[in-house]
Write an enzyme that holds these catalytic residues in place. Structure first.
Site, PDB file in Angstrom:
ATOM      1  N   TYR A 197      74.930  34.931  -0.943  1.00 46.56           N
ATOM      2  CA  TYR A 197      74.285  33.836  -0.482  1.00 46.56           C
ATOM      3  C   TYR A 197      74.668  32.444  -1.137  1.00 46.56           C
ATOM      4  CZ  TYR A 197      72.550  36.667   3.251  1.00 46.56           C
ATOM      5  OH  TYR A 197      72.663  37.682   4.180  1.00 46.56           O
ATOM      6  N   ASP A 253      74.128  28.588   9.818  1.00 52.13           N
ATOM      7  CA  ASP A 253      74.573  27.068   9.163  1.00 52.13           C
ATOM      8  C   ASP A 253      73.878  26.232   9.395  1.00 52.13           C
ATOM      9  OD1 ASP A 253      77.308  27.650  10.972  1.00 52.13           O
ATOM     10  OD2 ASP A 253      75.676  26.654  11.285  1.00 52.13           O
ATOM     11  N   HIS A 302      68.878  34.372  13.992  1.00 54.01           N
ATOM     12  CA  HIS A 302      69.060  35.082  12.810  1.00 54.01           C
ATOM     13  C   HIS A 302      68.633  34.250  11.454  1.00 54.01           C
ATOM     14  CE1 HIS A 302      72.295  37.769  14.900  1.00 54.01           C
ATOM     15  NE2 HIS A 302      71.187  37.926  15.199  1.00 54.01           N
ATOM     16  N   CYS A 315      59.654  31.037  -6.649  1.00 59.87           N
ATOM     17  CA  CYS A 315      58.754  30.270  -5.721  1.00 59.87           C
ATOM     18  C   CYS A 315      57.671  29.793  -6.780  1.00 59.87           C
ATOM     19  CB  CYS A 315      57.928  31.107  -4.760  1.00 59.87           C
ATOM     20  SG  CYS A 315      56.475  30.130  -3.781  1.00 59.87           S
ATOM     21  N   GLU A 332      89.780  35.174  21.400  1.00 63.86           N
ATOM     22  CA  GLU A 332      90.187  36.637  21.804  1.00 63.86           C
ATOM     23  C   GLU A 332      89.202  37.376  22.521  1.00 63.86           C
ATOM     24  OE1 GLU A 332      91.039  37.012  16.999  1.00 63.86           O
ATOM     25  OE2 GLU A 332      89.836  38.603  17.831  1.00 63.86           O
TER      26      GLU A 332
HETATM   27  C1  BV8 Z   1      67.139  44.329  15.110  1.00 64.77           C
HETATM   28  C2  BV8 Z   1      72.393  37.121   9.390  1.00 64.77           C
HETATM   29  C3  BV8 Z   1      65.336  45.676  15.478  1.00 64.77           C
HETATM   30  C4  BV8 Z   1      72.492  37.470   7.933  1.00 64.77           C
HETATM   31  C5  BV8 Z   1      73.067  38.638  10.709  1.00 64.77           C
HETATM   32  C6  BV8 Z   1      70.572  47.940  19.506  1.00 64.77           C
HETATM   33  C7  BV8 Z   1      69.218  47.251  19.603  1.00 64.77           C
HETATM   34  C8  BV8 Z   1      68.975  46.704  18.436  1.00 64.77           C
HETATM   35  C9  BV8 Z   1      69.557  46.640  17.078  1.00 64.77           C
HETATM   36  C10 BV8 Z   1      70.502  47.281  17.052  1.00 64.77           C
HETATM   37  C11 BV8 Z   1      71.052  47.987  18.280  1.00 64.77           C
HETATM   38  N1  BV8 Z   1      72.176  48.645  17.749  1.00 64.77           N
HETATM   39  C12 BV8 Z   1      72.575  48.233  16.510  1.00 64.77           C
HETATM   40  C13 BV8 Z   1      71.578  47.718  16.123  1.00 64.77           C
HETATM   41  C14 BV8 Z   1      71.327  47.278  14.553  1.00 64.77           C
HETATM   42  C15 BV8 Z   1      72.077  46.025  14.414  1.00 64.77           C
HETATM   43  C16 BV8 Z   1      73.373  45.700  14.949  1.00 64.77           C
HETATM   44  O1  BV8 Z   1      73.291  45.362  15.965  1.00 64.77           O
HETATM   45  N2  BV8 Z   1      74.432  46.524  14.399  1.00 64.77           N
HETATM   46  C17 BV8 Z   1      75.755  46.016  14.792  1.00 64.77           C
HETATM   47  C18 BV8 Z   1      76.594  45.799  13.744  1.00 64.77           C
HETATM   48  C19 BV8 Z   1      75.990  47.187  15.380  1.00 64.77           C
HETATM   49  N3  BV8 Z   1      70.914  44.950  14.657  1.00 64.77           N
HETATM   50  C20 BV8 Z   1      70.008  44.511  13.966  1.00 64.77           C
HETATM   51  O2  BV8 Z   1      69.820  45.239  12.902  1.00 64.77           O
HETATM   52  C21 BV8 Z   1      69.271  43.467  14.406  1.00 64.77           C
HETATM   53  N4  BV8 Z   1      67.693  43.998  14.032  1.00 64.77           N
HETATM   54  O3  BV8 Z   1      67.531  44.613  16.095  1.00 64.77           O
HETATM   55  O4  BV8 Z   1      65.744  44.638  14.897  1.00 64.77           O
HETATM   56  C22 BV8 Z   1      65.413  46.999  14.591  1.00 64.77           C
HETATM   57  C23 BV8 Z   1      65.095  47.139  13.496  1.00 64.77           C
HETATM   58  C24 BV8 Z   1      65.525  48.512  12.899  1.00 64.77           C
HETATM   59  C25 BV8 Z   1      66.445  49.273  13.682  1.00 64.77           C
HETATM   60  C26 BV8 Z   1      66.757  49.212  14.690  1.00 64.77           C
HETATM   61  C27 BV8 Z   1      66.392  47.912  15.627  1.00 64.77           C
HETATM   62  C28 BV8 Z   1      69.505  42.446  13.292  1.00 64.77           C
HETATM   63  C29 BV8 Z   1      70.932  41.757  13.551  1.00 64.77           C
HETATM   64  C30 BV8 Z   1      71.098  40.297  12.723  1.00 64.77           C
HETATM   65  C31 BV8 Z   1      71.834  40.515  11.555  1.00 64.77           C
HETATM   66  N5  BV8 Z   1      72.196  39.229  10.653  1.00 64.77           N
HETATM   67  N6  BV8 Z   1      73.281  37.376  10.152  1.00 64.77           N
HETATM   68  C32 BV8 Z   1      73.659  36.542   7.282  1.00 64.77           C
HETATM   69  O5  BV8 Z   1      74.154  35.826   7.815  1.00 64.77           O
HETATM   70  O6  BV8 Z   1      73.828  36.984   6.280  1.00 64.77           O
HETATM   71  S1  BV8 Z   1      74.084  39.192  11.909  1.00 64.77           S
HETATM   72  C33 BV8 Z   1      75.581  38.305  11.962  1.00 64.77           C
HETATM   73  O7  BV8 Z   1      76.447  38.618  12.949  1.00 64.77           O
HETATM   74  C34 BV8 Z   1      75.624  36.681  12.099  1.00 64.77           C
HETATM   75  O8  BV8 Z   1      74.272  36.287  12.325  1.00 64.77           O
HETATM   76  C35 BV8 Z   1      76.636  36.550  13.034  1.00 64.77           C
HETATM   77  O9  BV8 Z   1      76.570  35.356  13.840  1.00 64.77           O
HETATM   78  C36 BV8 Z   1      76.134  37.776  13.963  1.00 64.77           C
HETATM   79  C37 BV8 Z   1      77.126  37.991  15.033  1.00 64.77           C
HETATM   80  O10 BV8 Z   1      78.497  38.055  14.778  1.00 64.77           O
HETATM   81  P1  BV8 Z   1      79.342  36.949  15.384  1.00 64.77           P
HETATM   82  O11 BV8 Z   1      78.574  35.652  15.304  1.00 64.77           O
HETATM   83  O12 BV8 Z   1      79.983  37.545  16.532  1.00 64.77           O
HETATM   84  O13 BV8 Z   1      80.546  36.860  14.405  1.00 64.77           O
HETATM   85  P2  BV8 Z   1      81.993  37.723  14.321  1.00 64.77           P
HETATM   86  O14 BV8 Z   1      82.590  37.464  13.042  1.00 64.77           O
HETATM   87  O15 BV8 Z   1      81.488  39.300  14.629  1.00 64.77           O
HETATM   88  O16 BV8 Z   1      82.716  37.308  15.398  1.00 64.77           O
HETATM   89  C38 BV8 Z   1      83.228  35.846  15.579  1.00 64.77           C
HETATM   90  C39 BV8 Z   1      83.753  35.569  16.988  1.00 64.77           C
HETATM   91  O17 BV8 Z   1      84.355  34.279  16.948  1.00 64.77           O
HETATM   92  C40 BV8 Z   1      84.968  36.794  17.128  1.00 64.77           C
HETATM   93  O18 BV8 Z   1      84.800  37.000  18.587  1.00 64.77           O
HETATM   94  C41 BV8 Z   1      86.283  35.528  17.073  1.00 64.77           C
HETATM   95  O19 BV8 Z   1      87.099  35.729  18.021  1.00 64.77           O
HETATM   96  C42 BV8 Z   1      85.549  34.214  17.590  1.00 64.77           C
HETATM   97  N7  BV8 Z   1      86.174  32.919  17.050  1.00 64.77           N
HETATM   98  C43 BV8 Z   1      87.022  33.046  15.856  1.00 64.77           C
HETATM   99  N8  BV8 Z   1      87.404  31.776  15.864  1.00 64.77           N
HETATM  100  C44 BV8 Z   1      87.002  31.074  16.998  1.00 64.77           C
HETATM  101  C45 BV8 Z   1      85.997  31.792  17.635  1.00 64.77           C
HETATM  102  N9  BV8 Z   1      85.423  31.461  18.788  1.00 64.77           N
HETATM  103  C46 BV8 Z   1      85.606  30.193  19.177  1.00 64.77           C
HETATM  104  N10 BV8 Z   1      86.072  29.184  18.537  1.00 64.77           N
HETATM  105  C47 BV8 Z   1      86.955  29.745  17.460  1.00 64.77           C
HETATM  106  N11 BV8 Z   1      87.707  28.800  16.612  1.00 64.77           N
HETATM  107 ZN    ZN Z   2      55.347  31.975  -3.283  1.00 63.81          ZN
END
Ligand code: BV8
Ligand code: ZN
Length: 249
Positions: free
Chosen positions: A71, A108, A123, A150, A217
């Site tokens: 981080y 960010d 997030h 803290c 994409e």
């Molecule tokens: C939760 C913070 C309840 C940390 C992040 C169904 C329902 C609920 C939950 C789930 C579910 N199925 C699965 C889950 C679990 C999980 C999940 O979704 N997993 C995925 C991998 C399958 N979800 C969770 O855990 C969420 N919690 O639902 O709580 C719960 C509790 C317990 C059990 C079950 C449910 C929490 C999710 C949040 C995680 N934290 N970030 C940190 O930053 O360190 S997620 C992280 O992914 C970031 O926030 C990021 O923004 C986010 C999404 O990714 P993207 O932003 O899409 O980034 P990525 O790299 O994937 O894609 C980039 C895109 O940009 C690409 O398409 C690319 O083509 C494009 N691009 C590139 N260049 C450009 C561009 N676009 C435009 N212009 C450009 N120049």
């Molecule tokens: Zn404290």
């Protein structure tokens, strides 16, 4: 059905012109042109780790120093880079529509820096440190053995939502409300893989909102979008504002 176009269509302009409310969901891709690596793109790895392996409560419990090292590395990049033309163009969009609700998966803070001060952070924010003891978001009083503490003496964690953690209740409620009432939903720079954020455009589309995707994409959302503007958001969003200025003059 997604209408593939590299530039702004008359259909999109008329949809936006008439829109009482526009919801926008951004992901890491909107900050790619700022020099911040996305999660699943080329720069998404750090050392040998993938984001999903480090952005979890389990990883933090197992090795808080390693997670804080990651981080801190990302915080330095966020502090030494800045919003790009896409962030600034998005801040202009509200001039042309009824109401704009900006939902972001980005941690960010670049939307706020670029003028969208009311961006809804689904997030969390990477620059926030949260105390595990008193629960407060606050300054780091001191660092000991690579870990921040803290003023109350409790160890701090990054103020972000990890995988397996629930999203902030108010933010998610406001996001669902926006998906339920918007007439246009624009998904920008997200692979549409992380839930529950990835569900939002589907909720909006199912009610008849006009769903637009901006991404270089195709993604899991593309087949469901009414319009797919293929390209980098840092180029497409300024084009969109330029086209709106022309039709509004
Ligand atoms: C939760 C913070 C309840 C940390 C992040 C169904 C329902 C609920 C939950 C789930 C579910 N199925 C699965 C889950 C679990 C999980 C999940 O979704 N997993 C995925 C991998 C399958 N979800 C969770 O855990 C969420 N919690 O639902 O709580 C719960 C509790 C317990 C059990 C079950 C449910 C929490 C999710 C949040 C995680 N934290 N970030 C940190 O930053 O360190 S997620 C992280 O992914 C970031 O926030 C990021 O923004 C986010 C999404 O990714 P993207 O932003 O899409 O980034 P990525 O790299 O994937 O894609 C980039 C895109 O940009 C690409 O398409 C690319 O083509 C494009 N691009 C590139 N260049 C450009 C561009 N676009 C435009 N212009 C450009 N120049
Ligand atoms: Zn404290």
């Amino acid at each position: 059905m997604s209408l593939k176009s590299g530039n702004v269509s008359a259909r999109l302009l008329s949809q936006l012109h008439r829109a009482a409310q526009v919801a926008v969901l951004t992901g890491a891709g909107i900050s790619a042109e700022s020099g911040l690596p996305t999660f699943r793109g080329a720069g998404g790895l750090w050392r040998t780790y993938r984001a999903e392996e480090l952005a979890t409560p389990q990883a933090f419990t197992r090795n808080p120093q390693l997670v804080w090292e990651w981080y801190n590395h990302r915080r330095e990049r966020v502090r030494s880079h800045q919003p790009n033309a896409g962030h600034y163009a998005l801040a202009q969009l509200r001039r042309f529509v009824g109401e704009l609700i900006l939902l972001t998966q980005c941690v960010d803070g670049y939307h706020q820096q670029a003028g969208c001060v009311d961006a809804i952070e689904l997030h969390g924010n990477i620059l926030v440190s949260r105390c595990l003891k008193c629960g407060k978001d606050g300054e780091v009083e001191n660092w000991r053995e690579g870990l921040p503490y803290c003023a109350c003496g409790g160890m701090q964690r990054p103020g972000v939502v990890w995988f397996g953690e629930s999203l902030p209740v108010t933010a998610l409620e406001r996001a669902h409300a926006a998906a339920a009432t918007c007439s246009v939903f624009i998904s920008i720079g997200t692979s549409a893989l992380v839930y529950p954020a990835a569900q939002l455009p589907h909720l909006a589309g199912a009610r008849g909102a006009y769903v637009v995707e901006i991404n270089p994409e195709e993604t899991a959302l593309t087949p469901y979008a009414d319009e797919f503007l293929q390209g980098p958001s840092g180029e497409i969003l300024p084009q969109l504002i330029h086209a709106l200025e022309k039709v509004s003059s």
